[in-house]
Design an enzyme around this catalytic site. Sequence first.
Site, PDB file in Angstrom:
ATOM      1  N   ASN A 142       9.952  21.876   8.581  1.00  0.00           N
ATOM      2  CA  ASN A 142      11.089  22.000   7.656  1.00  0.00           C
ATOM      3  C   ASN A 142      11.482  20.630   7.108  1.00  0.00           C
ATOM      4  O   ASN A 142      12.662  20.283   7.079  1.00  0.00           O
ATOM      5  CB  ASN A 142      12.265  22.645   8.388  1.00  0.00           C
ATOM      6  CG  ASN A 142      13.261  23.282   7.440  1.00  0.00           C
ATOM      7  OD1 ASN A 142      12.966  23.469   6.267  1.00  0.00           O
ATOM      8  ND2 ASN A 142      14.415  23.617   7.931  1.00  0.00           N
ATOM      9  N   ARG A 147      10.133  11.741   4.323  1.00  0.00           N
ATOM     10  CA  ARG A 147      11.081  11.627   5.442  1.00  0.00           C
ATOM     11  C   ARG A 147      10.365  11.669   6.787  1.00  0.00           C
ATOM     12  O   ARG A 147      10.792  11.018   7.742  1.00  0.00           O
ATOM     13  CB  ARG A 147      12.159  12.714   5.389  1.00  0.00           C
ATOM     14  CG  ARG A 147      13.276  12.396   6.386  1.00  0.00           C
ATOM     15  CD  ARG A 147      14.575  13.095   6.087  1.00  0.00           C
ATOM     16  NE  ARG A 147      14.609  14.437   6.621  1.00  0.00           N
ATOM     17  CZ  ARG A 147      15.257  14.784   7.741  1.00  0.00           C
ATOM     18  NH1 ARG A 147      15.896  13.879   8.455  1.00  0.00           N
ATOM     19  NH2 ARG A 147      15.248  16.015   8.142  1.00  0.00           N
ATOM     20  N   ARG A 196      15.213  18.324  15.539  1.00  0.00           N
ATOM     21  CA  ARG A 196      13.892  18.147  16.143  1.00  0.00           C
ATOM     22  C   ARG A 196      13.925  17.189  17.328  1.00  0.00           C
ATOM     23  O   ARG A 196      12.955  17.071  18.075  1.00  0.00           O
ATOM     24  CB  ARG A 196      12.904  17.647  15.106  1.00  0.00           C
ATOM     25  CG  ARG A 196      12.854  18.517  13.860  1.00  0.00           C
ATOM     26  CD  ARG A 196      12.206  17.815  12.691  1.00  0.00           C
ATOM     27  NE  ARG A 196      12.504  18.453  11.423  1.00  0.00           N
ATOM     28  CZ  ARG A 196      13.640  18.288  10.756  1.00  0.00           C
ATOM     29  NH1 ARG A 196      14.572  17.475  11.237  1.00  0.00           N
ATOM     30  NH2 ARG A 196      13.853  18.917   9.617  1.00  0.00           N
ATOM     31  N   LYS A 239       1.913  26.905  13.571  1.00  0.00           N
ATOM     32  CA  LYS A 239       1.478  25.927  12.564  1.00  0.00           C
ATOM     33  C   LYS A 239       1.334  24.542  13.170  1.00  0.00           C
ATOM     34  O   LYS A 239       0.320  23.863  12.977  1.00  0.00           O
ATOM     35  CB  LYS A 239       2.482  25.920  11.405  1.00  0.00           C
ATOM     36  CG  LYS A 239       2.008  25.157  10.186  1.00  0.00           C
ATOM     37  CD  LYS A 239       2.377  23.699  10.280  1.00  0.00           C
ATOM     38  CE  LYS A 239       1.915  22.944   9.040  1.00  0.00           C
ATOM     39  NZ  LYS A 239       2.282  21.520   9.142  1.00  0.00           N
ATOM     40  N   PRO A 256      -4.320  25.632  10.276  1.00  0.00           N
ATOM     41  CA  PRO A 256      -2.868  25.655  10.121  1.00  0.00           C
ATOM     42  C   PRO A 256      -2.465  26.382   8.844  1.00  0.00           C
ATOM     43  O   PRO A 256      -3.010  26.105   7.784  1.00  0.00           O
ATOM     44  CB  PRO A 256      -2.484  24.169  10.019  1.00  0.00           C
ATOM     45  CG  PRO A 256      -3.694  23.402  10.445  1.00  0.00           C
ATOM     46  CD  PRO A 256      -4.871  24.272  10.168  1.00  0.00           C
ATOM     47  N   ASP A 258       0.582  26.731   6.505  1.00  0.00           N
ATOM     48  CA  ASP A 258       1.911  26.282   6.120  1.00  0.00           C
ATOM     49  C   ASP A 258       2.267  26.935   4.784  1.00  0.00           C
ATOM     50  O   ASP A 258       1.537  27.773   4.294  1.00  0.00           O
ATOM     51  CB  ASP A 258       1.942  24.758   5.998  1.00  0.00           C
ATOM     52  CG  ASP A 258       0.875  24.274   5.043  1.00  0.00           C
ATOM     53  OD1 ASP A 258       0.825  24.759   3.903  1.00  0.00           O
ATOM     54  OD2 ASP A 258       0.061  23.433   5.433  1.00  0.00           O
TER      55      ASP A 258
END
Length: 300
Positions: A142, A147, A196, A239, A256, A258
Amino acid sequence: MSAKMAAAGLSRDPMGLPYVIVKTENYSVAQTFECGQCFRFGRVSPSPYQVEYEGVAFGKYIRVAQNHPGEVIVRNTSLSDYEAIWKRYLGLDTDWGAVGRRLAEGCGPAGVLAAAARAAGGIRILRQDPWETLCSFIISQNNNIPRIKKIVEALSGRLGAPILCPDGVTRHAFPTDRAILAAGAGALRALGLGYRAEYVYDAARLCAEGQLDFRAIAESDDLAACAAALRRVKGVGPKVAACVLLFGFGKLDAFPVDVWVRRALSRYFPAGLDLSRLSPYAGVAQQYLFYYIRSVEGRV
DNA sequence: AAACAGGCCTAAA
DNA sequence: TTTAGGCCTGTT
């Protein structure tokens, strides 16, 4: 794949860095470091080379440069470090021609996968450190790539061991599980990890307690079992687990899914895509697709 | 300024 | 087994 030091006495480039030149085929350093699989490398610009990236991995600072697809130049490394670390890390010990042939026979000469392979075929799947890969992809959830990079740099700068580099800059290794454990989840939040933080802290705890056996995962051929082991960490879902297996363990069949790949699959394969046709390299095809649809959408 | 970003967790059907 | 909200934070 041949690697050689420059001849004795010429083991340093004009900037004074020891380096290794590797002959290869159709390798794109730019695609490899820009495709979103690693978060600690950035472009060096200006550079005397056509493309050059710098970053930290396995506690060491390297630069990876390139003037044409048939050659990769690993800078700031000894030959022994190249053999022990970078050859494997950079995917230069893998027969990518065989991978390409297998994928080509699995998906045929026409179609989206072939186009994706043409567009992104210079990508090499890096074999990153499993622990760093696990944390990085927990952080990736997310979240967006700038970032993610910022957070990983903050983590390293605050908790990682310093590395004094030849350019006079002090960089930092990715922190160990112990360092993260000692810092505590609160400190991680202060570094911008958001929710997280608890996840990364949980990963550190499991590792430090020996509940997460990277060696066993590395040696296992059972992808589902490997993913299940990784998913014991809070915050690790399908994922992230697949990303860790692909980019941290070199398990090239891990696929994966996504938002981008989901988009690509529904757009280009509305009837579904049989992954077994791409086995045991489905993950490589995934990365081609990821790169391809993002370039189509103008995100790269 | 609401939505989105390489998801996952929890609760509830 | 699948689905709906919520979540840190920065950017557009």
